[in-house]
Each structure stands twice: as structure tokens, then as C-alpha cells.
Design a protein around this motif. Sequence first.
Motif, short mmCIF file in Angstrom:
data_model
loop_
_atom_site.label_atom_id
_atom_site.label_comp_id
_atom_site.label_asym_id
_atom_site.label_seq_id
_atom_site.Cartn_x
_atom_site.Cartn_y
_atom_site.Cartn_z
N PHE A 96 9.91 6.08 2.95
CA PHE A 96 9.35 7.69 2.61
C PHE A 96 10.17 8.37 1.74
O PHE A 96 11.30 8.42 1.89
CB PHE A 96 9.08 8.26 3.83
N ASN A 97 9.53 9.05 0.71
CA ASN A 97 10.18 9.92 -0.04
C ASN A 97 9.97 11.27 0.48
O ASN A 97 9.22 11.89 0.52
CB ASN A 97 9.69 9.91 -1.54
N ASN A 98 10.98 12.03 0.72
CA ASN A 98 11.02 13.32 1.21
C ASN A 98 10.70 14.40 0.08
O ASN A 98 10.67 14.14 -0.89
CB ASN A 98 12.16 13.63 2.15
N GLY A 99 10.74 15.56 0.81
CA GLY A 99 10.52 16.78 -0.14
C GLY A 99 11.46 17.31 -1.08
O GLY A 99 11.38 17.95 -2.17
N ASN A 100 12.68 16.52 -1.27
CA ASN A 100 13.71 16.72 -2.20
C ASN A 100 13.65 15.58 -3.23
O ASN A 100 14.62 15.41 -4.11
CB ASN A 100 15.24 17.00 -1.74
N TYR A 141 6.70 12.90 -0.75
CA TYR A 141 5.73 12.61 0.39
C TYR A 141 5.25 11.33 0.34
O TYR A 141 4.21 11.13 0.74
CB TYR A 141 4.96 13.96 0.49
N LYS A 142 5.83 10.46 -0.68
CA LYS A 142 5.01 9.16 -0.84
C LYS A 142 5.44 8.19 0.22
O LYS A 142 6.64 8.16 0.38
CB LYS A 142 5.29 8.82 -2.26
N CYS A 143 4.48 7.56 0.86
CA CYS A 143 4.91 6.66 1.94
C CYS A 143 4.53 5.26 1.78
O CYS A 143 3.43 4.77 1.08
CB CYS A 143 4.14 7.01 3.01
N HIS A 144 5.55 4.48 1.48
CA HIS A 144 5.21 3.17 1.07
C HIS A 144 5.32 2.25 2.24
O HIS A 144 6.39 1.82 3.09
CB HIS A 144 6.67 2.79 0.20
N GLN A 153 0.84 -1.17 -0.10
CA GLN A 153 -0.02 -0.01 -0.06
C GLN A 153 0.74 1.39 -0.05
O GLN A 153 2.11 1.08 0.44
CB GLN A 153 -1.04 -0.04 1.16
N THR A 154 0.51 2.34 -0.69
CA THR A 154 0.99 3.50 -0.50
C THR A 154 0.16 4.74 -0.13
O THR A 154 -1.00 4.54 -0.34
CB THR A 154 1.75 4.01 -2.05
N LEU A 155 0.80 5.65 0.42
CA LEU A 155 0.05 6.83 0.80
C LEU A 155 0.89 7.95 0.82
O LEU A 155 2.17 8.03 0.61
CB LEU A 155 -0.88 6.72 1.87
N PHE A 156 0.25 9.27 0.82
CA PHE A 156 1.27 10.51 1.20
C PHE A 156 0.93 11.03 2.81
O PHE A 156 -0.27 11.16 2.96
CB PHE A 156 0.64 11.58 0.09
N THR A 157 2.13 11.18 3.20
CA THR A 157 2.07 11.82 4.27
C THR A 157 3.05 13.08 4.41
O THR A 157 3.84 12.92 3.71
CB THR A 157 2.57 10.89 5.32
N ALA A 158 2.76 13.84 5.55
CA ALA A 158 3.77 15.09 5.75
C ALA A 158 5.22 14.98 5.85
O ALA A 158 5.98 15.69 5.23
CB ALA A 158 3.20 15.67 7.00
N ASP A 159 5.71 13.67 6.71
CA ASP A 159 6.94 13.54 6.95
C ASP A 159 6.94 11.94 7.17
O ASP A 159 6.19 11.28 7.20
CB ASP A 159 7.42 14.51 8.04
N TYR A 160 8.24 11.63 7.35
CA TYR A 160 8.39 10.03 7.53
C TYR A 160 8.18 9.71 8.89
O TYR A 160 7.68 8.56 9.28
CB TYR A 160 10.13 9.69 7.58
#
Length: 395
Positions: A145-149, A157-160, A120-127
Amino acid sequence: MLVWKLCSSFSAECSRELLVNVDLLGTDIEFFYAPDTEHCQQLCTEHPSCNFFTFVRPDSSDEKKYFQCHLKSAHSGVPMGRATHLGVTSGFSLKHCSTDSEPCLSQVYQDVVFHGEDYQTLFTADYEECQRACTHYPSCQFFTFNNGNFIPTEYRYKCHLKFGRTVPRTPNVKATAGLVSGFSHKIQTTQQSDTACQIKLFPNADILRADIENMSAASPEHCHALCTAHPRCTYFSYSRYGDWVKKTYEEVDFWGSDFHNVPADDAEACQRTCTEDPNCHFYSYVTDRSPVVGIRGICYLKRVITMTAPPKVTKLANVVSGFSLKNCIGSTLLKHTPSLHPPSCPRLYWLSIVEETVAQTNRERRYPLVYHKIGEKEWYHICYMVHMGDPCPLY
């Protein structure tokens, strides 16, 4: 290469020493991927045959072996020698130490990606929010988690969320005369006691679809538990009924994975010994019906690795990886209690919120999924489905 012999004084002692730039020589059992030396050491501790290990650090000259955790053994339990090897760290199993059987894996790893097992993936503000999501969802054991850079920008901001196996699997199940096998009664399962959710098995029937995975199981119920614990599994077929944990299996050997053996009067005594040993997952007992007279009355205690190990670990800029904090008592992520319910989230599980003032509303955001405004505050809610439409939720 400099090689020297080891003394054997610590063969059965607790040794927490880590040897930097030293390779311990022995028989390689297998290798896993681990994000650091401590994680590698825990894998060695859980493996029934591992005496010591060598971890290949990401500063090694061999890029293809970064993050490899090599589990090793020796007949004496002591390495056959040491070799100087830059870029590795070695150490010993903690089986003889007082350790937590379910360690808290609180460390996060910057610029390290855990590959595979995404469900599942979702978007979150931070790790931290990503880790909170992983901690609260039962099937999640680790995350990236993919950060803002991160590049490409659309994946920022994608959270795996990633799946890890926690139900012990019997590596080999064999029909063997004179043996009785079973499981520790302390094994935790995801099965429910709710009578509204009944397990129905269909004998002599096969569901023909693409298989996710094939593995050994002791019974249809054990296979059902393995399927239930796997987030992508919706049905299963078992070839060859009930609480699979408390059931015993006559004329069956759970072959291999031995870490200890003791004499026992009968199969029930062997089962109690396994249940009382925190390291034991399952057992096989040799009855007086066994054709091998010399091992009658022996109780073989067995275990497998249940600690999460990502299928592969590599370096990658602008990502953060880590583990669920389910085993971390006192974590603020476990204590997080939302003070406000989302406006519209039927049969959904609310995992996290991000609170921002109205003054911050002009900033670009890629992570919010649900939004509403209360007074001078803005709330962003991440709502996550709990098996929508499933009459028997797992939690």
C-alpha cells in the motif's frame, strides 16, 4: 572471521533460538526473499530439506542481499559451524516443534515493498483497508500500500493486491515403473462442487497464446486446479482424468521433495499415512513391481513450500506491505460485516467502507470509488468485481 564448531545435541530437538550476527555454515539449498527472520524461519520449516537458515537483515552492509533468506542443510542435520557475520540472523527449522501448519502472518512492514505478482490495484483509505481487501479476496496472499506521503502523488493510497501460490505443485513428475503416486486428501482446492459449473477438458487440443508459466502437474485436473488458483490464468494446456486430489497415478514418480519415508503394505496405506500427516502434500509408493528390490514397500512422504514468499523484498519509503489474514482466526478484519449495501454494485464484491462526517467533506480524497450520502454521514464504498461475466465464479 571467527568460526567455531557446534555440538550435535539439538540435531533432532526443537530449537527456537535465533542467533543475531551469526551465520550457520552448511550446504545452501536455495534462497527466497522474506520480510523478517520469523518469515524466513517458516519457509525453512516448510522446505522438506531445510535444517537451518540465515536471514540477511536490512541493516547489513551488503545492500544487494537485503531480505534474502538462505535455506541450508547438512547431512547430520547440524550446522558444520558458526561464523560471526554482522547484519544477519540465523536459526533452525521448527519441524521438530509444535507449530501451526498455516501460520497467521499478521505483521505489517513499514517502508518495505513486496515486488511482483500484482494482479489487481485499487485505492483505499489506509493500509488496513488494503489488507482487508487482500484478506477477503481468495487469490490475494500479500499486498503493498502506498501511503499519503508517497511520491508521485497520483499513486498515493494505491493498494496493490498480489497473488501467491497455495495449491501444492509437484516439482518433478517422472514416468517410473513400479511406483504409485498421489496427493494428501486434505489438500484444499478452489474447485467447486456446484453441478452448474462443469469442467470440460478438450483432449488433443492446444490453445495457442502467450504462456504465463509452465510447471509440472500430475494430470489435466491438477493443471486445471493450478490454473483456477492463478488470478491471471483463463485457460491452460496440459501435455502427456475426476478428482485430481483423490486420484492415484500408477507408473508415476513425484520425484524429490521427500521429508520422510516409512514402510507401508500398499499404495492405499501410503496414501492414508500422507493424509494423516499434516506436513504431507503428496507421496510416492514403491510397489513389488519395482526393479529396485531394496526399496520395495517404502512410502515416500513429500511436501513443498506453500507459504507465501514475495518474489522480491526491498526498502521503499512511504509504503506498507503485509499479508492476507485468512489464517488469522479472530481478526477484526475477518469479522468486519458491512451494515449497508452500496447503491449500485451488481455482481460486485464490496470489500470495505470509509465513514466520515459531513464536516470532513472538504478534505482532498484520492481513494473513494463509489459515493453516496445518508443523513449526516458520508459513505465511501470500494466495490470489487467477482469475475464479471464468468458463469463459474470462484467463490
